[in-house]
Each structure stands twice: as structure tokens, then as C-alpha cells.
Motif scaffolding. Structure first.
Motif, short mmCIF file in Angstrom:
data_model
loop_
_atom_site.label_atom_id
_atom_site.label_comp_id
_atom_site.label_asym_id
_atom_site.label_seq_id
_atom_site.Cartn_x
_atom_site.Cartn_y
_atom_site.Cartn_z
N GLN A 231 2.27 20.65 1.66
CA GLN A 231 3.60 20.08 1.50
C GLN A 231 4.11 20.25 0.07
N ARG A 232 3.26 19.96 -0.90
CA ARG A 232 3.69 20.11 -2.29
C ARG A 232 3.96 21.57 -2.64
N ARG B 81 9.49 13.17 -3.98
CA ARG B 81 10.14 13.86 -2.88
C ARG B 81 9.22 14.12 -1.68
N GLU B 82 7.92 14.09 -1.88
CA GLU B 82 7.03 14.43 -0.78
C GLU B 82 6.90 13.27 0.20
N ASN C 88 0.82 -1.21 0.00
CA ASN C 88 0.00 0.00 0.00
C ASN C 88 0.86 1.25 0.00
N TYR C 89 1.95 1.23 0.74
CA TYR C 89 2.86 2.37 0.74
C TYR C 89 3.43 2.62 -0.65
N ALA C 90 3.81 1.54 -1.33
CA ALA C 90 4.34 1.69 -2.69
C ALA C 90 3.27 2.23 -3.63
N ALA C 91 2.03 1.79 -3.45
CA ALA C 91 0.95 2.26 -4.32
C ALA C 91 0.67 3.74 -4.09
N VAL C 92 0.65 4.16 -2.83
CA VAL C 92 0.38 5.57 -2.53
C VAL C 92 1.53 6.45 -3.01
N ARG C 93 2.75 5.97 -2.85
CA ARG C 93 3.91 6.75 -3.31
C ARG C 93 3.90 6.95 -4.82
#
Length: 469
Positions: A243-244, A294-295, A228-233
Motif C-alpha cells: 500500500q505504501r 494517507r494509508e 487503538n485505532y488512533a495509536a496505530v494511525r
């Protein structure tokens, strides 16, 4: 994948009609001694979304078995009424948590959809861990509290996951086909969940010991969160949240050769008769895909960071900013910085300074860290909100460096420095309509959608100023 003796010939990335990654096909050839032409093979790399849904389904079955054990399934002394009351308690606490969470953070779900989408899975996985802990508790009241907490976390998972998913669906529905996208996503989740239940039934029947259950659970949850982390990234949002905006505008300002921070620190600059030079076209404007790499997924609320391209995203905080605050809070903040008798004059001076702007900016200090406070005027557009945030970022950058060099100044002198810096930085952004004519235009050219207001994470206030003759 291909071995060391293999040579990758072709890589094909498969997506759906809205560019959602589905799978990657790698064609390679492997040669052995004496072969003129190698033997070909195709490797299929599935997307992380299917992996995380599959592992979550199996982990859910292990948690469900633990809950059934906790409520007394298989125990002749267990009461169906007790199990029903526990279910009612869990459901009621979850509904209350949903109402409170939606009231408190409802407006933050869209600007921070990536963070809350991952947070939803964290809530769900923690709930599974609590479910598996419930049979180990012998005290009935403690077990009820634990299962109720799991119910609250699942409710939070539902509201954060559903709301953030709606925002992400709107982002991926490039042709406005949100209904079709959700329908296909639901059908895909159903198929994966069904497959996960079938495989999970085999896992549950063979994994019976406590140690094996916890080992399988943590393995599945680790796989679930990693995928899930990879998908969101991988999601590349085109709207600018806080942040952006920090990343984009700090890089853009840092590449602006007209910006002289040292001159601003020493007391300002004269920008009235200084035209923007032709080499301003060399401004560095990050694209959405560059910012996505980068975020951070989890970022502190309202933080201001100066993150030029040459530095990592782990830069120290240069300030904090609250946007969309009330005028009453601004007056209270001024009274805390100065005597109450001078606060009306200060407010009047700020309103005059920002008479042509759609916002009013004030800077205070807390523990030598700039604290920006932005009041938005009625009719403030998303672009004008971005200008207010950029102004706060630039002022905080100047003041964070000035504080180091002028730490001996008294509060009154520091306050004067703040007002002077606000004025000079505003002149810089307005020089030849620098922000609107250059910055905004360059952001649109590289693919940013500036028509989406994504800076306010709480219900904002608006003011209307009327001057008497």
C-alpha cells in the motif's frame, strides 16, 4: 482543557527515548475581569495506549464473569468435569487455529504489522462479546461452540498481536534496544492492567443487570478500539509495503514530467536519445509521516491504486498484483490467455525482455482489470522488488486507461498491447537508470528504508535462468 477565556501559552509533548508518545502537557492562562496577570493551569493529555489497555482490562472482567456464569458457577447442578472439558476444548481449538494461521499468513504479519496489530484487538473484543453471549444460550452444544469460537479468536489475537508487536518494537527500537523496549512495555502494561483490575472489580460489583453489563461492555470496547485505532494511525513506518509503495510511487510518477501516459497509451515512446531534464529535481517524494496520514489500516491484498497527491486514498482499483509467484503459475496464466502452443514462445520472449532485470512481469486481464504477475529471480534485492512493483503499477495505470479507449479490441490484440506496454514502460524506468538513480535516491533522502523487503505477504519463489550456447 483550556476554556474559551484561556490562552494556551506552552505545549510540551513528552516521549520516551525512542519517541513513543507518552503524554502532552498544555500550560494556559485564564484571565478574569480586573486581573492583570492570569492564573496558570496545566492540563495533561494521556496517550491512547494507556486508555485502550485500561478499558480492555475492565471489559475483560465483564467477559470473564459471563463465562463463569455460562459454565455454571453458582449452579448446584453444574459439574466441574464439564467445565474442565470445556477448557480443554477451548485450549485445543485455539492451538490448532494458531498453527493454521501462522502457516497461512505468517509472512504477512511484518509487512502489514499495523493492520494485524489492530486486527488483534478486534479479535479480542469480538471474543469478549461472544463470552457475554454465552449465558444467554440455553442449548449446551451451542454454548460450547460459542465459547470455543471465542477461544479461537483469542488465539488469533495472541499470534497476530505478538508478531505485529515484535515488528513494531523493531521499528521503535532505533538504537537496537528491543529487549529494553519490550521490558518497559511489559511493565507498563502490567501496571495499567493491575489498575484496570482494581477499578474493574468495582465496576463488576455494581454493574449486575444484563442491560447495564452490555452498555458498559460496548462503551469500553468502543473506547478500546478507538484508542487503538488512533495509536496505530500515529505509527510512521519507514518500510514500503504494497500500500505504501502504491502511494509513494504513484505520487512520484505523477509528478514526473517526463512521463507521458497519453503517448504510452497510443503505442509507446522513444526514450533512447531523450536525456532526463534538469527539472526532474522537482519530483514529489512523500515522507513517511505524509504516507502515514494517507494509508489505510485495512487494505485489499495485492491491490494496485494510483493515488497522486491531489487525490484521496479512496481511488478506484486500477489492477491487482501478485509478487513472488511460481513459474508454473505464470505458465498456466499464459495458457489461459493464449493457446498452449504459443505459450512457450511467449515465456521465452518475456525472459529475453527481462534478461537484465531481477524479475519477470506478465500482465493479463480479468473483467477488464489488469492482473499483474511477478516472478522474482534468485538474489532479487528489496530495491529490485520495489522496481518490479513500480513497473506493475505503471503498466496497470496505462492499461486501465487504454482499456477504456480500446475496449473493442479482441483478446489477441489486447494481449499484444500488454506486451508492448510492458516493454515501453520498462524502457522508461531504465532511461538513464531513472529508477535506481533518481527514484531510489530521492526515497532514501526523505527517510525511507529500502533495505527491508516488505512486499511479499506469502512465502515467495525464486527462479534461476541459465542459457545454453
Amino acid at each position: 482543557m483550556a476554556s474559551e477565556n484561556s490562552r494556551v501559552i506552552l505545549t510540551v509533548a513528552e516521549t520516551d527515548e525512542v519517541d513513543t508518545p507518552i503524554a502532552t502537557y498544555v500550560y494556559s492562562e485564564q484571565k478574569t475581569a480586573g486581573d492583570i496577570k492570569g492564573k496558570g493551569r496545566i492540563d495533561v493529555i494521556s496517550g491512547p495506549d494507556s486508555i485502550q489497555a485500561f478499558s480492555s482490562s475492565i471489559a475483560g472482567l465483564l467477559a470473564s464473569r459471563a463465562v463463569l456464569q455460562g459454565v455454571g458457577v453458582g449452579d448446584a447442578a453444574a459439574s466441574p468435569t464439564s467445565a474442565l472439558l470445556l477448557h480443554i476444548l477451548q485450549d485445543s481449538s485455539g492451538r490448532i487455529a494458531t498453527i493454521l494461521f501462522a502457516h497461512r499468513l505468517g509472512t504477512a504479519l511484518e509487512p502489514e504489522c499495523k493492520m494485524y496489530r489492530l486486527a488483534a484487538d478486534v479479535f479480542n473484543d469480538v471474543a469478549m462479546v461472544l463470552d457475554c453471549l454465552s449465558p444467554l444460550l440455553r442449548i449446551r452444544s451451542a454454548r460450547v461452540a460459542l465459547l470455543s469460537s471465542a477461544g479461537v479468536l483469542r488465539a488469533l489475537c495472541g499470534v497476530t498481536g505478538g508478531s505485529s508487536k515484535a515488528s513494531l518494537s523493531a521499528h521503535f527500537a532505533k538504537w537496537g534496544n528491543i529487549a529494553e523496549l519490550n521490558a518497559k512495555d511489559s511493565s507498563q502494561e502490567t501496571i495499567i492492567s493491575l489498575l484496570g483490575m482494581l477499578v474493574g472489580s468495582l465496576v463488576v460489583s455494581h454493574v449486575t443487570s444484563v442491560h447495564a453489563t452490555w452498555a458498559a461492555l460496548f462503551l469500553l470496547l468502543t473506547l478500546h478500539l478507538s484508542a487503538n485505532y488512533a495509536a496505530v494511525r500515529s505509527v510512521q513506518m519507514t518500510s514500503l509495503n504494497r500500500q505504501r509503495a502504491n502511494i509513494v510511487f504513484s505520487t512520484l510518477l505523477d509528478s514526473d514530467q517526463e512521463l507521458d501516459l497519453e503517448t504510452l497509451i497510443c503505442g509507446g515512446r522513444d526514450t533512447q536519445d531523450t536525456p532526463i531534464k534538469t527539472w526532474s529535481r522537482l519530483y514529489r517524494t512523500l515522507r513517511p509521516e505524509e504516507v502515514a496520514r494517507r494509508e489505510r489500516i485495512f487494505e485489499r491484498d495485492g491491490v494496485l491504486r494510483w493515488i497522486p497527491e491531489s487525490l484521496s486514498s479512496s481511488q478506484p482499483v486500477i489492477g491487482f498484483c501478485q509478487i513472488g509467484g511460481s513459474l508454473q503459475d505464470l505458465v498456466i496464466l499464459m495458457m489461459n490467455q493464449r493457446s498452449s502452443s504459443s505459450s512457450p514462445d511467449l515465456l521465452h520472449g518475456l525472459i529475453r525482455l527481462f534478461s537484465l532485470e531481477a524479475y519477470v512481469l506478465f500482465i493479463s486481464h480479468r473483467a477488464n482489470i489488469p492482473q499483474a504477475f511477478i516472478v522474482l529471480k534468485k538474489g532479487c534485492t528489496p530495491v529490485q522488488q520495489l522496481k518490479a512493483w513500480t513497473h506493475a503499477l505503471l503498466v496497470s495505470r496505462v492499461l486501465s486507461r487504454r482499456t477504456e479507449e480500446h475496449s473493442h479490441l479482441k483478446q489477441q490484440q489486447q494481449h499484444i498491447f500488454n506486451i508492448v506496454t510492458i516493454s515501453y514502460t520498462l524502457d522508461f524506468l531504465n532511461q538513464d537508470s531513472r529508477f535506481e538513480r533518481l527514484y531510489v535516491q530521492k526515497l532514501v533522502e526523505v527517510g525511507w528504508d529500502l533495505n527491508i523487503a516488505a512486499l511479499e505477504t506469502r512465502p515467495g519463489r525464486r527462479i534461476t535462468i541459465s542459457s545454453s550456447s
